[in-house]
Design a protein around this motif. Structure first.
Motif, PDB file in Angstrom:
ATOM      1  N   GLN A 246       0.973  -1.156  -0.005  1.00  0.00           N
ATOM      2  CA  GLN A 246       0.045   0.005  -0.134  1.00  0.00           C
ATOM      3  C   GLN A 246       1.032   1.392   0.072  1.00  0.00           C
ATOM      4  OE1 GLN A 246      -2.697  -0.488   3.304  1.00  0.00           O
ATOM      5  NE2 GLN A 246      -4.199  -1.630   2.224  1.00  0.00           N
ATOM      6  N   GLY A 247       1.979   1.134  -1.005  1.00  0.00           N
ATOM      7  CA  GLY A 247       2.572   2.280  -1.198  1.00  0.00           C
ATOM      8  C   GLY A 247       3.619   2.861   0.167  1.00  0.00           C
ATOM      9  N   GLU A 248       4.041   1.811   1.243  1.00  0.00           N
ATOM     10  CA  GLU A 248       4.971   1.812   1.941  1.00  0.00           C
ATOM     11  C   GLU A 248       5.937   0.838   2.025  1.00  0.00           C
ATOM     12  OE1 GLU A 248       2.667   4.480   5.568  1.00  0.00           O
ATOM     13  OE2 GLU A 248       2.074   2.551   5.127  1.00  0.00           O
ATOM     14  N   ASN A 249       7.097   1.009   2.348  1.00  0.00           N
ATOM     15  CA  ASN A 249       7.995  -0.259   2.634  1.00  0.00           C
ATOM     16  C   ASN A 249       8.380  -0.727   4.051  1.00  0.00           C
ATOM     17  OD1 ASN A 249       8.359   0.438  -0.218  1.00  0.00           O
ATOM     18  ND2 ASN A 249      10.620   1.296  -0.067  1.00  0.00           N
ATOM     19  N   PHE A 250       8.461  -1.904   4.151  1.00  0.00           N
ATOM     20  CA  PHE A 250       8.575  -2.543   5.325  1.00  0.00           C
ATOM     21  C   PHE A 250       9.710  -3.686   5.411  1.00  0.00           C
ATOM     22  CE2 PHE A 250       4.221  -1.309   5.129  1.00  0.00           C
ATOM     23  CZ  PHE A 250       3.869  -0.783   6.250  1.00  0.00           C
ATOM     24  N   ARG A 251      10.390  -3.466   6.388  1.00  0.00           N
ATOM     25  CA  ARG A 251      11.471  -4.725   6.595  1.00  0.00           C
ATOM     26  C   ARG A 251      11.004  -5.792   7.720  1.00  0.00           C
ATOM     27  NH1 ARG A 251      15.409  -6.939   9.042  1.00  0.00           N
ATOM     28  NH2 ARG A 251      17.162  -7.659   7.978  1.00  0.00           N
ATOM     29  N   ILE A 252      11.191  -7.158   7.474  1.00  0.00           N
ATOM     30  CA  ILE A 252      11.053  -7.951   8.194  1.00  0.00           C
ATOM     31  C   ILE A 252      12.386  -8.729   8.567  1.00  0.00           C
ATOM     32  CG2 ILE A 252       8.456  -8.057   8.375  1.00  0.00           C
ATOM     33  CD1 ILE A 252       8.826 -10.722   6.711  1.00  0.00           C
ATOM     34  N   GLY A 253      12.800  -9.053   9.619  1.00  0.00           N
ATOM     35  CA  GLY A 253      13.869  -9.892   9.846  1.00  0.00           C
ATOM     36  C   GLY A 253      13.749 -11.372   9.881  1.00  0.00           C
ATOM     37  N   MET A 254      12.563 -11.858   9.627  1.00  0.00           N
ATOM     38  CA  MET A 254      12.575 -13.474   9.315  1.00  0.00           C
ATOM     39  C   MET A 254      12.491 -13.559   7.981  1.00  0.00           C
ATOM     40  SD  MET A 254       9.075 -14.302  11.469  1.00  0.00           S
ATOM     41  CE  MET A 254       8.525 -13.447  13.008  1.00  0.00           C
ATOM     42  N   PRO A 255      13.534 -14.474   7.517  1.00  0.00           N
ATOM     43  CA  PRO A 255      13.642 -14.845   6.158  1.00  0.00           C
ATOM     44  C   PRO A 255      12.623 -15.773   5.739  1.00  0.00           C
ATOM     45  CG  PRO A 255      15.258 -16.367   7.400  1.00  0.00           C
ATOM     46  CD  PRO A 255      14.352 -15.301   8.545  1.00  0.00           C
ATOM     47  N   GLY A 256      12.449 -15.759   4.422  1.00  0.00           N
ATOM     48  CA  GLY A 256      11.508 -16.464   3.454  1.00  0.00           C
ATOM     49  C   GLY A 256      10.159 -15.634   3.066  1.00  0.00           C
ATOM     50  N   LYS A 257      10.121 -15.722   1.941  1.00  0.00           N
ATOM     51  CA  LYS A 257       9.183 -14.984   1.304  1.00  0.00           C
ATOM     52  C   LYS A 257       7.570 -15.124   1.719  1.00  0.00           C
ATOM     53  CE  LYS A 257       9.385 -14.158  -3.165  1.00  0.00           C
ATOM     54  NZ  LYS A 257       9.366 -14.232  -4.760  1.00  0.00           N
ATOM     55  N   TYR A 258       7.357 -16.177   2.391  1.00  0.00           N
ATOM     56  CA  TYR A 258       6.279 -16.665   2.813  1.00  0.00           C
ATOM     57  C   TYR A 258       5.916 -15.854   4.064  1.00  0.00           C
ATOM     58  CZ  TYR A 258       8.591 -19.686   6.176  1.00  0.00           C
ATOM     59  OH  TYR A 258       9.317 -20.273   6.963  1.00  0.00           O
ATOM     60  N   GLN A 259       6.996 -15.410   4.626  1.00  0.00           N
ATOM     61  CA  GLN A 259       6.870 -14.587   5.919  1.00  0.00           C
ATOM     62  C   GLN A 259       6.301 -13.034   5.665  1.00  0.00           C
ATOM     63  OE1 GLN A 259       6.766 -15.755   8.769  1.00  0.00           O
ATOM     64  NE2 GLN A 259       8.463 -17.253   9.066  1.00  0.00           N
ATOM     65  N   VAL A 260       6.216 -12.653   4.444  1.00  0.00           N
ATOM     66  CA  VAL A 260       5.723 -11.377   4.313  1.00  0.00           C
ATOM     67  C   VAL A 260       4.147 -11.467   3.979  1.00  0.00           C
ATOM     68  CG1 VAL A 260       5.223  -9.730   2.062  1.00  0.00           C
ATOM     69  CG2 VAL A 260       7.641 -10.719   2.359  1.00  0.00           C
ATOM     70  N   GLU A 261       3.641 -12.369   3.843  1.00  0.00           N
ATOM     71  CA  GLU A 261       2.283 -12.649   3.904  1.00  0.00           C
ATOM     72  C   GLU A 261       1.836 -12.734   5.363  1.00  0.00           C
ATOM     73  OE1 GLU A 261      -0.347 -16.398   3.601  1.00  0.00           O
ATOM     74  OE2 GLU A 261      -0.409 -15.681   1.287  1.00  0.00           O
ATOM     75  N   ASN A 262       2.501 -13.401   6.094  1.00  0.00           N
ATOM     76  CA  ASN A 262       2.367 -13.341   7.607  1.00  0.00           C
ATOM     77  C   ASN A 262       2.243 -11.966   8.190  1.00  0.00           C
ATOM     78  OD1 ASN A 262       1.795 -16.139   7.538  1.00  0.00           O
ATOM     79  ND2 ASN A 262       3.910 -16.772   7.756  1.00  0.00           N
ATOM     80  N   ALA A 263       3.343 -11.259   7.902  1.00  0.00           N
ATOM     81  CA  ALA A 263       3.585  -9.900   8.296  1.00  0.00           C
ATOM     82  C   ALA A 263       2.501  -8.925   7.944  1.00  0.00           C
ATOM     83  CB  ALA A 263       5.036  -9.399   7.631  1.00  0.00           C
ATOM     84  N   VAL A 264       1.965  -8.966   6.945  1.00  0.00           N
ATOM     85  CA  VAL A 264       1.105  -7.998   6.121  1.00  0.00           C
ATOM     86  C   VAL A 264      -0.350  -8.491   6.947  1.00  0.00           C
ATOM     87  CG1 VAL A 264      -0.404  -7.230   4.449  1.00  0.00           C
ATOM     88  CG2 VAL A 264       1.997  -7.646   4.198  1.00  0.00           C
ATOM     89  N   LEU A 265      -0.513  -9.620   7.385  1.00  0.00           N
ATOM     90  CA  LEU A 265      -1.787  -9.969   8.039  1.00  0.00           C
ATOM     91  C   LEU A 265      -1.728  -9.525   9.413  1.00  0.00           C
ATOM     92  CD1 LEU A 265      -4.482 -11.964   7.515  1.00  0.00           C
ATOM     93  CD2 LEU A 265      -3.040 -13.961   8.219  1.00  0.00           C
ATOM     94  N   ALA A 266      -0.484  -9.601   9.957  1.00  0.00           N
ATOM     95  CA  ALA A 266      -0.357  -9.177  11.409  1.00  0.00           C
ATOM     96  C   ALA A 266      -0.630  -7.518  11.320  1.00  0.00           C
ATOM     97  CB  ALA A 266       1.184  -9.144  11.796  1.00  0.00           C
ATOM     98  N   LEU A 267      -0.061  -6.946  10.122  1.00  0.00           N
ATOM     99  CA  LEU A 267      -0.116  -5.612  10.001  1.00  0.00           C
ATOM    100  C   LEU A 267      -1.624  -5.093  10.058  1.00  0.00           C
ATOM    101  CD1 LEU A 267       1.193  -2.764   9.241  1.00  0.00           C
ATOM    102  CD2 LEU A 267       1.147  -3.619   6.748  1.00  0.00           C
ATOM    103  N   GLU A 268      -2.314  -5.662   9.183  1.00  0.00           N
ATOM    104  CA  GLU A 268      -3.662  -5.272   9.085  1.00  0.00           C
ATOM    105  C   GLU A 268      -4.550  -5.675  10.379  1.00  0.00           C
ATOM    106  OE1 GLU A 268      -5.196  -3.442   7.187  1.00  0.00           O
ATOM    107  OE2 GLU A 268      -3.952  -3.753   5.204  1.00  0.00           O
ATOM    108  N   THR A 269      -4.123  -6.707  11.132  1.00  0.00           N
ATOM    109  CA  THR A 269      -4.869  -6.953  12.327  1.00  0.00           C
ATOM    110  C   THR A 269      -4.668  -5.864  13.189  1.00  0.00           C
ATOM    111  OG1 THR A 269      -4.486  -9.379  12.046  1.00  0.00           O
ATOM    112  CG2 THR A 269      -5.025  -8.518  14.192  1.00  0.00           C
ATOM    113  N   CYS A 270      -3.357  -5.465  13.404  1.00  0.00           N
ATOM    114  CA  CYS A 270      -3.123  -4.184  14.316  1.00  0.00           C
ATOM    115  C   CYS A 270      -3.554  -3.018  13.925  1.00  0.00           C
ATOM    116  CB  CYS A 270      -1.478  -4.329  14.526  1.00  0.00           C
ATOM    117  SG  CYS A 270      -1.020  -5.540  15.413  1.00  0.00           S
TER     118      CYS A 270
END
Length: 426
Positions: A246-270
């Protein structure tokens, strides 16, 4: 009870097996004074990604000043992981004194149930009740609670105030308990949705999303759907992943592209939580960036490169294969695998076999473990050129290390249950 007696009590209870239904759990909680009614929850169901999504959510909450309880299943490296809390300074597992106290309380309630003619609660129900007691003791402002199995009839579904229901991607797993089709399994997961509540989900399979959306509409719940096409990965390596959403850049320390989906799910939850759990973009970025989750494409050694991944079903195997192609391209791979007999292990091996030079198979601990010889034969049938069996995890790892060149990598994957033997690595 002291700590040793309490651990023995849990060990004895662990032979009770799995039995879905809420009546025993409701009675157990009633006898304990309904601790679950004194807490606020973020409830997470789904087939894959529950733990990682919970880790991201907990990190966002905790780093921004909210004492956050977390109930983890299954544990990876030590038993006390299952009941923990997180605050800005880090994660804390339940200590021995409190563990003994909540086991004692719960055991007394279990005995009262048995005296009244009730069937004895399962070990998961006992541990869930213990967790509720611990969270009340710690005065947690919010609890991130993972479903054990399914959702509708899972012991965790007795909780009261739910701030958000989160459903991670649904795929085929535990079919004997949850149903043979994606629709049937999704219906069980959707059982955690509350009347007029908030639901956040990300689904690859349209049939799963349709069921979840239908349940949300039936209960007049606000549904937020994370769409994969809204996420773009900018860079990925073993140190983590940078992505835009959604136009913003984020970085996660957990490797693995599948973690991006989990991160965005957490992001929308919060983003959809009520006051006082509201966050600006910088606060969300901070929480996502420092989140960690053990045993999920986790680098535990760099010389040689050793990675642990809890891929335990076909969807997990596909995610692991994608991470291998993205992050380990050009390396020779040596595997150590153990898996439960009730998993679709032939499909998993079919996905992963083309990527490995050799594999050592092991039998995971407990009665559900698939025999290592049976698993080895599946790998051989898939064309893996060198397949051997190991009696122990450490023995299998040493064998893989003997084959490992300087630029190679070793991956240990399958059931999370056998990772505990590797705690010395941490």
């Amino acid at each position: 009870m002291n700590y040793e007696e309490a651990r023995q009590y849990i060990e004895n209870a662990s032979h009770s097996g799995i039995s879905l239904g809420l009546s025993r759990m409701r009675e157990l909680c009633r006898l304990l004074g309904n601790p679950e009614k004194k807490l606020r929850f973020i409830h997470i169901a789904g087939t894959n990604g529950k733990g990682s999504t919970a880790a991201f959510i907990s990190s966002i909450l905790a780093v921004n000043g909210h004492l956050t309880g977390r109930y983890v299943s299954p544990v990876v490296f030590q038993y006390e992981e299952c009941i923990q809390y997180q605050e800005p300074k880090g994660i804390h597992y339940i200590d021995r004194e409190l563990f003994a106290r909540v086991v004692t309380e719960t055991a007394e309630a279990v005995q009262a149930m048995k005296d009244d003619g009730w069937e004895e609660p399962t070990v998961f129900e006992i541990e869930t009740a213990m967790a509720f007691l611990a969270f009340v003791h710690w005065q947690c402002s919010v609890v991130v609670l993972e479903v054990g199995l399914g959702g509708r009839e899972d012991a965790t579904n007795v909780i009261g105030e739910v701030l958000a229901s989160v459903i991670t991607p649904v795929s085929r797993d535990h079919m004997a308990m949850l149903g043979d089709t994606i629709e049937e399994i999704a219906a069980e997961k959707a059982g955690i949705i509350r009347e007029q509540g908030r639901v956040i989900t990300c689904q690859e399979k349209e049939e799963a999303l349709s069921v979840i959306a239908g349940e949300a509409e039936k209960k007049k719940a606000l549904l937020t759907v994370v769409h994969r096409e809204a996420v773009q990965v900018l860079s990925a390596d073993l140190e983590g992943t940078v992505f835009t959403y959604q136009g913003e850049n984020f970085r996660i320390g957990m490797p693995g592209k599948y973690q991006v989906e989990n991160a965005v799910l957490a992001l929308e939850t919060c983003r959809h939580l009520p006051e006082p759990f509201t966050f600006n973009t910088e606060q969300l970025m901070l929480g996502l960036g420092i989140a960690s989750w053990r045993g999920r494409f986790e680098v535990v050694c760099t010389r040689p490169l050793i990675i642990l991944d809890g891929a335990h079903n076909p969807a997990g195997a596909e995610a692991l294969a994608e991470s291998i192609r993205t992050l380990l391209s050009g390396r020779k791979l040596h595997g150590v695998m153990g898996v439960f007999a009730d998993k679709e292990y032939e499909t998993m091996v079919g996905t992963l076999a083309p990527l490995f030079e050799d594999v050592v198979t092991i039998t995971p601990p407990g009665g559900r473990g698939l025999d290592r010889e049976t698993l080895a034969s599946v790998w051989k049938n898939q064309g893996c050129s060198l397949v051997t069996t190991g009696e122990t995890v450490m023995g299998a790892l040493k064998e893989a290390m003997n084959r490992c060149g300087e630029e190679d990598a070793i991956l240990l994957f399958g059931s999370l249950s056998f990772f505990r033997e590797l705690a010395w690595k941490q």
